[in-house]
Design a protein around this motif. Sequence first.
Motif, mmCIF file in Angstrom:
data_model
loop_
_atom_site.group_PDB
_atom_site.id
_atom_site.type_symbol
_atom_site.label_atom_id
_atom_site.label_comp_id
_atom_site.label_asym_id
_atom_site.label_seq_id
_atom_site.Cartn_x
_atom_site.Cartn_y
_atom_site.Cartn_z
ATOM 1 N N THR A 56 0.835 -1.210 0.000
ATOM 2 C CA THR A 56 0.000 0.000 0.000
ATOM 3 C C THR A 56 0.870 1.261 0.000
ATOM 4 O O THR A 56 2.053 1.220 0.348
ATOM 5 C CB THR A 56 -0.960 0.056 1.218
ATOM 6 O OG1 THR A 56 -0.210 0.269 2.420
ATOM 7 C CG2 THR A 56 -1.790 -1.208 1.350
ATOM 8 N N ASP A 58 0.637 5.692 0.820
ATOM 9 C CA ASP A 58 -0.119 6.822 1.390
ATOM 10 C C ASP A 58 0.255 8.099 0.649
ATOM 11 O O ASP A 58 1.441 8.461 0.612
ATOM 12 C CB ASP A 58 0.227 7.009 2.872
ATOM 13 C CG ASP A 58 -0.407 5.943 3.741
ATOM 14 O OD1 ASP A 58 -0.928 4.948 3.192
ATOM 15 O OD2 ASP A 58 -0.371 6.110 4.971
ATOM 16 N N ARG A 158 -7.615 4.368 6.616
ATOM 17 C CA ARG A 158 -6.337 4.459 7.332
ATOM 18 C C ARG A 158 -6.253 5.818 8.004
ATOM 19 O O ARG A 158 -6.378 6.853 7.346
ATOM 20 C CB ARG A 158 -5.168 4.262 6.362
ATOM 21 C CG ARG A 158 -3.812 4.418 7.040
ATOM 22 C CD ARG A 158 -2.670 3.970 6.163
ATOM 23 N NE ARG A 158 -2.618 2.518 6.085
ATOM 24 C CZ ARG A 158 -2.083 1.850 5.052
ATOM 25 N NH1 ARG A 158 -1.570 2.505 4.042
ATOM 26 N NH2 ARG A 158 -2.070 0.534 5.047
ATOM 27 N N THR A 208 0.009 -2.496 9.896
ATOM 28 C CA THR A 208 1.107 -2.425 8.921
ATOM 29 C C THR A 208 2.376 -3.016 9.530
ATOM 30 O O THR A 208 2.645 -2.882 10.717
ATOM 31 C CB THR A 208 1.379 -0.999 8.434
ATOM 32 O OG1 THR A 208 1.582 -0.185 9.547
ATOM 33 C CG2 THR A 208 0.232 -0.484 7.606
ATOM 34 N N ASP A 220 8.623 1.532 7.050
ATOM 35 C CA ASP A 220 8.146 2.495 6.056
ATOM 36 C C ASP A 220 9.289 3.436 5.729
ATOM 37 O O ASP A 220 10.342 3.404 6.372
ATOM 38 C CB ASP A 220 6.912 3.258 6.557
ATOM 39 C CG ASP A 220 7.196 4.091 7.793
ATOM 40 O OD1 ASP A 220 8.346 4.081 8.287
ATOM 41 O OD2 ASP A 220 6.283 4.759 8.283
ATOM 42 N N TYR A 259 3.261 -0.025 4.138
ATOM 43 C CA TYR A 259 2.859 1.154 3.362
ATOM 44 C C TYR A 259 4.114 1.966 3.085
ATOM 45 O O TYR A 259 5.052 1.988 3.886
ATOM 46 C CB TYR A 259 1.824 2.002 4.115
ATOM 47 C CG TYR A 259 2.442 3.078 4.964
ATOM 48 C CD1 TYR A 259 2.880 2.822 6.249
ATOM 49 C CD2 TYR A 259 2.631 4.365 4.447
ATOM 50 C CE1 TYR A 259 3.476 3.798 7.005
ATOM 51 C CE2 TYR A 259 3.230 5.348 5.207
ATOM 52 C CZ TYR A 259 3.647 5.066 6.486
ATOM 53 O OH TYR A 259 4.245 6.039 7.231
#
Length: 293
Positions: A56, A58, A158, A208, A220, A259
């Motif tokens: 994913t 963001d 989210r 996550t 991340d 993410y």
Amino acid sequence: MDFKMMRWVPFYGPVKNRYAAYFLRKIIHATCPEQYFVRFMSQQVNPCANATYALTFDFDFEKDIEAFPYLLDMLKEKNIKAGFAVIGKFVEKYPDIHKRAVDEGHEIINHTYTHPDNPHWAPDRYFNKLSYAEQKSEIEKAHEVYQKVLGIECIGFRTPHYGNLHTESVYSILSELGYKYSSSTAACAYKGFGAPSEHSHGIMEIPTGCSLHFPLAIFDSWNMLRKKKPFLGDDNLFVEEFDATIKVVKEHNLFITHYFDPYDIVVNNKLERVLDSINQHNINTLLYRYLIF
Ligand SMILES: [Zn+2]
């Protein structure tokens, strides 16, 4: 510390004291991260038959939108579908690129209408400081934009900025709006050992994930590369860490999701190497919506 001794190391999640958690993390990361990762993750109930990865992104800033076309090109070339947590304001401002994402089979995740405390539209607002009605309105307004502009019914959410700004109120709001899942927690500090599980109000929480050498952190780009004292701070190490993690996830038949911030992952060609790693390890990829009970 050897693997047998790991049974005496408490898990991070129940450690409420910030300083104790900080030092515990330091010790584990410095001494036995791989063993901890395997021991922690192996307790999960993998909702899928095989090792599975959910990718994913963001989109929080203009530069993430600038990276969007290349990101979509690359996902198409590598034949991988992803989830995109997008904010309503950006969908209104850049409808075409978001429509393209939907047309190409990717999943839209509600990331609120303004993404408090986004500098563009909501610099002094924090999601966890909003009233219940304000939080609901942020989610509802974004939902309406996705319906109107993209023609979709979003079912997942989210929280902007995750953990610290995430609140329990989210789950009853999502339930009221007919949503099915949230992905707003960190695997290391949430039940389920990195796998999705029912939270409350009929909403599934999909935490996550972490990585092989930093099991007590979110893997991340912000934590690994961009914050003041990043865990890695090097693009090549970042890709190597991702690859090592996917290899172990595959070997142990686990579920993991990450993410990334589009701009961060696109610079220095990291995205292509990350996608190649997914394909080389021949791990299943899956969108969150297919995890629904
Ligand atoms: Zn965000």
